[in-house]
Design an enzyme around this catalytic site. Structure first.
Site, short mmCIF file in Angstrom:
data_model
loop_
_atom_site.label_atom_id
_atom_site.label_comp_id
_atom_site.label_asym_id
_atom_site.label_seq_id
_atom_site.Cartn_x
_atom_site.Cartn_y
_atom_site.Cartn_z
N ASN A 1 -3.06 10.57 8.41
CA ASN A 1 -3.25 11.55 7.54
C ASN A 1 -4.04 12.69 7.77
O ASN A 1 -4.85 12.53 8.19
CB ASN A 1 -3.64 10.86 5.73
CG ASN A 1 -4.59 10.47 5.76
OD1 ASN A 1 -6.02 11.13 5.71
ND2 ASN A 1 -4.34 8.98 5.40
N LYS B 1 -5.37 -0.02 -10.52
CA LYS B 1 -6.20 -0.37 -9.59
C LYS B 1 -7.45 -0.73 -10.34
O LYS B 1 -7.86 -2.80 -9.91
CB LYS B 1 -6.58 0.72 -8.85
CG LYS B 1 -5.88 1.96 -8.31
CD LYS B 1 -5.56 1.72 -6.49
CE LYS B 1 -5.08 3.00 -6.57
NZ LYS B 1 -4.70 2.31 -5.36
N LYS C 1 4.55 1.26 25.04
CA LYS C 1 4.92 2.14 24.71
C LYS C 1 6.16 2.08 24.47
O LYS C 1 6.51 1.86 24.89
CB LYS C 1 4.45 3.59 26.14
CG LYS C 1 4.90 4.87 24.90
CD LYS C 1 3.94 5.63 26.17
CE LYS C 1 5.22 7.11 25.28
NZ LYS C 1 5.35 7.50 26.62
N PHE D 1 -11.23 8.01 -5.83
CA PHE D 1 -10.58 8.47 -6.05
C PHE D 1 -8.89 8.85 -6.50
O PHE D 1 -8.36 8.06 -5.86
CB PHE D 1 -10.96 9.48 -5.26
CG PHE D 1 -12.34 10.11 -4.35
CD1 PHE D 1 -13.02 9.28 -4.94
CD2 PHE D 1 -12.63 11.39 -5.09
CE1 PHE D 1 -14.45 9.57 -4.97
CE2 PHE D 1 -13.65 11.85 -5.12
CZ PHE D 1 -14.14 11.27 -4.90
N1 CTP Z 1 -6.64 3.36 -2.37
C1 CTP Z 1 -7.26 1.99 -1.16
N2 CTP Z 1 -6.33 1.17 0.06
C2 CTP Z 1 -5.47 1.17 -0.42
C3 CTP Z 1 -4.48 2.99 -1.43
C4 CTP Z 1 -5.65 3.22 -1.38
O1 CTP Z 1 -8.40 1.99 -1.50
N3 CTP Z 1 -4.54 1.10 -0.02
C5 CTP Z 1 -7.95 3.67 -2.75
C6 CTP Z 1 -8.21 5.31 -2.51
O2 CTP Z 1 -9.47 5.38 -0.97
C7 CTP Z 1 -8.18 5.82 -3.44
C8 CTP Z 1 -7.75 5.43 -4.46
O3 CTP Z 1 -7.08 4.40 -3.78
O4 CTP Z 1 -9.37 5.66 -3.74
C9 CTP Z 1 -6.06 6.45 -4.95
O5 CTP Z 1 -5.11 5.48 -3.67
P1 CTP Z 1 -4.04 6.60 -3.98
O6 CTP Z 1 -3.66 7.05 -2.35
O7 CTP Z 1 -4.02 8.29 -4.64
O8 CTP Z 1 -3.45 5.55 -4.64
P2 CTP Z 1 -1.58 5.30 -4.39
O9 CTP Z 1 -2.10 3.44 -4.94
O10 CTP Z 1 -1.53 5.00 -3.19
O11 CTP Z 1 -0.68 6.24 -5.63
P3 CTP Z 1 0.19 7.00 -5.06
O12 CTP Z 1 0.02 7.39 -3.34
O13 CTP Z 1 1.35 6.55 -5.21
O14 CTP Z 1 -0.12 8.12 -5.92
#
Ligand code: CTP
Length: 415
Positions: free
Chosen positions: A220, A353, A298, A335
């Site tokens: 990403n 979380k 690959k 975050f």
């Molecule tokens: N995060 C993490 N490990 C993951 C996914 C997310 O530690 N596998 C943490 C990110 O670093 C951030 C928080 O979780 O602090 C929120 O991540 P986000 O991607 O917004 O949450 P998701 O659980 O993926 O929810 P969604 O994509 O549905 O918004």
């Protein structure tokens, strides 16, 4: 430290003011007067071109102190003058910071007393830029500004308004009370720096990269800037910081143990190895999915095959794992980048979380969050929501750090 104690200490501070050579240099005289009003001891350095705008005599009279002009002064140099000046100061203020001075500091030059002191110091530095609006907007200056911020230097202004060159726009030296307020904030933080002295913080930052085959991956756009800024801010507040970094183009910050990882699973195991810690802040953009089995070779394109199906499986959630771990850190912060219903979704994420705070940013309102130097966030805790205005990522980091200091020192009087 109580508020009264820290206010008292603020009264007798030692500030080194570096005056750059710009039309706004005359306003540094008012700045000196206001600093002296507060009881601060002020030493000054005038660059060669500053002398064209203000006289050393007026600076000496207002500061009631010696003015430092040249690098090679026999009496000063015999005592390693520039090192002593760098150490004497509790904070260094550059006002006005010209485009030229910022550029010379950015490349690490030490070709006069001002740049030598700025290179030799480990004290907080505040820059108050002033220049023509095109110079401020020029990509070279933008680059230097971001670079200096990334190294932990702080900025106040420039403000928008009528410029000396007759144009209107961003480039005016910040107003003197604004500069004083910024110095106050830095000094106050400096006083409370020891508050996090024995605390260990784990920060995840950057993007994870999940292999599809040896040449392709899922990832990403995360730049890692907010996480790196937090690492710097916490380190500046005296904490020991371990930065577990995914993919980013940022250089490893000085004085911070940085562990480079690639995938979500590597990031998780690097984090678990660092436990116990007092605080964990998950800023990383972890790929939610990875390919069930990455191909060892690959993947070849097959001419008649119009589609390719990849089976994805969920990655471990690092934030949730840390929040529910038997050695759970005292403070766990996540975050949340949301594109709708910011606060409501962030509150759901806080509960889901199991962390203590969520720092939420509205990616719809701030289209440029990814890669930008600016951020606009809200801090969501069980106690409520604090919405902050748009500010630089370093300022966001400093603000969160102040909240963390208050968390660990509830009676400390730090806001
Ligand atoms: N995060 C993490 N490990 C993951 C996914 C997310 O530690 N596998 C943490 C990110 O670093 C951030 C928080 O979780 O602090 C929120 O991540 P986000 O991607 O917004 O949450 P998701 O659980 O993926 O929810 P969604 O994509 O549905 O918004």
């Amino acid at each position: 430290m109580s508020q009264i104690e820290s206010n008292k200490q603020l009264e007798s501070r030692r500030i080194l003011l570096i005056i750059g050579g710009g039309i706004a240099a005359y306003r540094s005289l008012d700045l000196i007067r206001r600093m002296r009003d507060r009881g601060w001891t002020v030493k000054t350095i005038l660059t060669r071109s500053a002398v064209e705008f203000v006289t050393p005599l007026s600076v000496a009279a207002l500061s009631e102190n010696t003015v430092h002009l040249e690098l090679l002064s026999l009496t000063e140099e015999s005592k390693m003058g520039h090192i002593e000046l760098a150490r004497w100061a509790e904070a260094i203020v550059v006002a006005p910071a010209t485009a030229n001075l910022m550029a010379r500091v950015a490349v690490g030059m030490a070709d006069d007393l001002a740049t030598t002191v700025l290179l030799a110091t480990n004290r907080p530095i505040l820059m108050a830029p002033s220049m023509n609006l095109e110079m401020w907007g020029n990509s070279a200056t933008r680059h230097n500004h971001a670079l200096l911020q990334g190294r932990g230097m702080e900025f106040v202004g420039p403000d928008s308004g009528d410029l000396a060159c007759g144009e209107y726009g961003a480039g005016r030296l910040a107003e003197v009370p604004e500069i004083i307020a910024a110095i106050d904030r830095i000094l106050h933080r400096h006083l409370t720096a020891s508050s996090l002295a024995h605390k260990r913080f784990l920060i995840t930052a950057g993007a994870t990269r999940e292999a599809i085959d040896p040449v392709r991956y899922i990832s990403n756009h995360s730049s890692g800037k907010q996480g790196y800024a937090l690492a710097l801010a916490l380190r500046n507040a005296g904490a020991e910081v371990i930065l577990v970094s995914g993919i980013t183009t940022l250089p490893a910050p000085a004085g911070i143990k940085t562990l480079a990882v690639t995938s979500a699973r590597e990031m998780l195991s690097a984090c678990l190895e660092q436990l116990p810690v007092d605080g964990a802040i998950c800023t990383a953009a972890v790929a939610d999915w990875r390919v069930a089995e990455a191909a060892p070779q690959k993947i070849k394109k097959i001419r008649d095959q119009q589609t390719l199906t990849l089976e994805l499986v969920q990655n471990p959630d690092i934030l949730a794992t840390l929040s529910h771990h038997p050695s759970r850190p005292d403070l766990v912060i996540g975050f949340a980048a949301e594109s709708e219903s910011l606060i409501a979704n962030a509150k759901i994420k806080l509960a889901a979380k199991g962390c203590d705070w969520i720092i939420a940013n509205d990616i719809a309102a701030n289209g440029a969050v990814f890669g930008s130097d600016y951020n606009q966030v809200a801090i969501i805790t069980a106690a409520g929501v604090e919405s902050l205005p748009q500010m630089t990522k370093l300022e966001v980091a400093n603000h969160i750090t102040q909240r963390i200091i208050s968390h660990f020192n509830p009676a400390g009087g730090v806001k």
